[in-house]
Design a protein around this motif. Structure first.
Motif, short mmCIF file in Angstrom:
data_model
loop_
_atom_site.label_atom_id
_atom_site.label_comp_id
_atom_site.label_asym_id
_atom_site.label_seq_id
_atom_site.Cartn_x
_atom_site.Cartn_y
_atom_site.Cartn_z
N ALA A 234 163.44 -85.57 -49.92
CA ALA A 234 162.51 -86.10 -50.93
C ALA A 234 162.22 -87.58 -50.69
O ALA A 234 161.16 -88.08 -51.08
N SER A 235 163.14 -88.27 -50.06
CA SER A 235 162.95 -89.69 -49.77
C SER A 235 161.93 -89.92 -48.65
O SER A 235 161.38 -91.02 -48.50
N ASP A 236 161.65 -88.88 -47.84
CA ASP A 236 160.66 -89.00 -46.77
C ASP A 236 159.25 -88.99 -47.36
O ASP A 236 158.98 -88.29 -48.34
N ARG A 237 158.38 -89.74 -46.74
CA ARG A 237 156.97 -89.75 -47.18
C ARG A 237 156.26 -88.58 -46.50
O ARG A 237 155.98 -88.62 -45.31
N ILE A 238 156.00 -87.55 -47.30
CA ILE A 238 155.41 -86.33 -46.77
C ILE A 238 153.97 -86.19 -47.25
O ILE A 238 153.67 -86.38 -48.44
N SER A 239 153.08 -85.85 -46.33
CA SER A 239 151.66 -85.64 -46.67
C SER A 239 151.27 -84.23 -46.26
O SER A 239 151.43 -83.84 -45.10
N ALA A 240 150.77 -83.46 -47.21
CA ALA A 240 150.29 -82.11 -46.91
C ALA A 240 148.84 -82.21 -46.44
O ALA A 240 147.98 -82.77 -47.13
N LEU A 241 148.56 -81.66 -45.27
CA LEU A 241 147.22 -81.77 -44.70
C LEU A 241 146.16 -81.12 -45.60
O LEU A 241 145.01 -81.55 -45.62
N ASP A 242 146.57 -80.10 -46.33
CA ASP A 242 145.62 -79.41 -47.20
C ASP A 242 145.15 -80.30 -48.35
O ASP A 242 144.12 -80.01 -48.98
N ASP A 243 145.91 -81.36 -48.63
CA ASP A 243 145.55 -82.26 -49.74
C ASP A 243 144.85 -83.54 -49.26
O ASP A 243 144.44 -84.36 -50.08
N ILE A 244 144.74 -83.73 -47.95
CA ILE A 244 144.15 -84.96 -47.41
C ILE A 244 142.63 -84.87 -47.36
O ILE A 244 142.06 -83.84 -46.96
N SER A 245 141.98 -85.94 -47.80
CA SER A 245 140.51 -86.04 -47.75
C SER A 245 140.13 -87.35 -47.08
O SER A 245 140.91 -88.31 -47.06
N ILE A 246 138.92 -87.40 -46.55
CA ILE A 246 138.40 -88.60 -45.90
C ILE A 246 137.34 -89.23 -46.80
O ILE A 246 136.47 -88.54 -47.34
N TYR A 247 137.43 -90.53 -46.97
CA TYR A 247 136.47 -91.24 -47.81
C TYR A 247 135.06 -91.16 -47.22
O TYR A 247 134.86 -91.34 -46.02
N THR A 248 134.08 -90.90 -48.08
CA THR A 248 132.67 -90.96 -47.69
C THR A 248 131.94 -91.78 -48.74
O THR A 248 132.52 -92.16 -49.77
N TYR A 249 130.67 -92.05 -48.51
CA TYR A 249 129.89 -92.81 -49.48
C TYR A 249 129.50 -91.94 -50.68
O TYR A 249 129.00 -92.45 -51.68
#
Length: 220
Positions: A41-56
């Motif tokens: 739990a102490s590791d910084r984990i990112s789920a790819l399914d939740d990642i988005s890229i900023y757009t205008y």
């Protein structure tokens, strides 16, 4: 594309697939060397399914960007993340023209292409159309497995129906009983018919006896 269960762990290279979850950690498997390690739990984990890229406009989910790259490359490997930053940026503009150039950093762009090639090599990139066909095929196979059972049930029902149709044949004894009853009724009527006959016979014999007596008295 379905990226469920694929994660990135800060400080560790590559991507990982979640295999199991414990009380204080999760067991993950590296997509590169298939080694299994615990993540806490102490590791910084990112789920790819939740990642988005900023757009205008609205943020663009990472899976949709991967789909665009997959279609552009016709299912093949894309540009290396080690290429010049300007080349990587120009490529991203081809698949995502309105990405926010101020909020999307060079390191983010590198990860997009690095992760894409890694997932492609691991066989984890499957277009939605193929996923739908695969699911439909699985449902069809499951349906075909159930059909023989239904056929068997229908056959059983037909056999039971045949048995029910044959059941009236057992009513034959009832006819026998009816015949016996008719015979009994006839037998019962017979004595009633014979009774007058006996009475007539007695009357006739009485007359015959009486006649000689009358004749003999006249003779005297």
């Amino acid at each position: 594309m379905d990226l469920t269960g694929i994660i990135a762990i800060s400080g560790k290279p590559g991507l990982y697939k979640v295999l199991a979850q414990g009380k204080n950690n999760i067991i993950v498997e590296s997509l590169e060397d298939k080694k299994r390690v615990p993540a806490y739990a102490s590791d910084r984990i990112s789920a790819l399914d939740d990642i988005s890229i900023y757009t205008y406009d609205d943020d663009k989910p990472l899976r949709e960007i991967f789909t665009s790259i997959f279609e552009k490359e016709k299912g093949k490997e894309t540009i290396s993340h080690k290429e010049d930053q300007n080349k990587l940026k120009a490529y991203l503009m081809e698949v995502l023209p309105n990405f926010d150039q101020e909020r999307v950093y060079g390191s983010d762009i590198k990860k997009i292409f690095q992760w894409y090639n890694l997932l492609l090599k691991a066989g984890a990139l499957v277009p939605e159309e193929k996923e739908t066909k695969k699911a439909a095929k699985a449902d069809s196979a499951e349906g075909n497995e159930k059909k023989p059972a239904a056929k068997s049930t229908a056959k059983k029902a037909a056999e039971e129906g045949e048995k029910e149709e044959k059941a009236p044949a057992k009513k034959a004894p009832a006819k026998k009983t009816a015949a016996t009853a008719t015979k009994s009724a006839t037998a019962a009527k017979a004595p009633a018919a014979k009774a007058p006959a006996k009475a007539n016979a007695k009357a006739t014999s009485a007359k015959k006896v009486a006649a000689p007596k009358t004749g003999s008295s006249r003779g005297k």
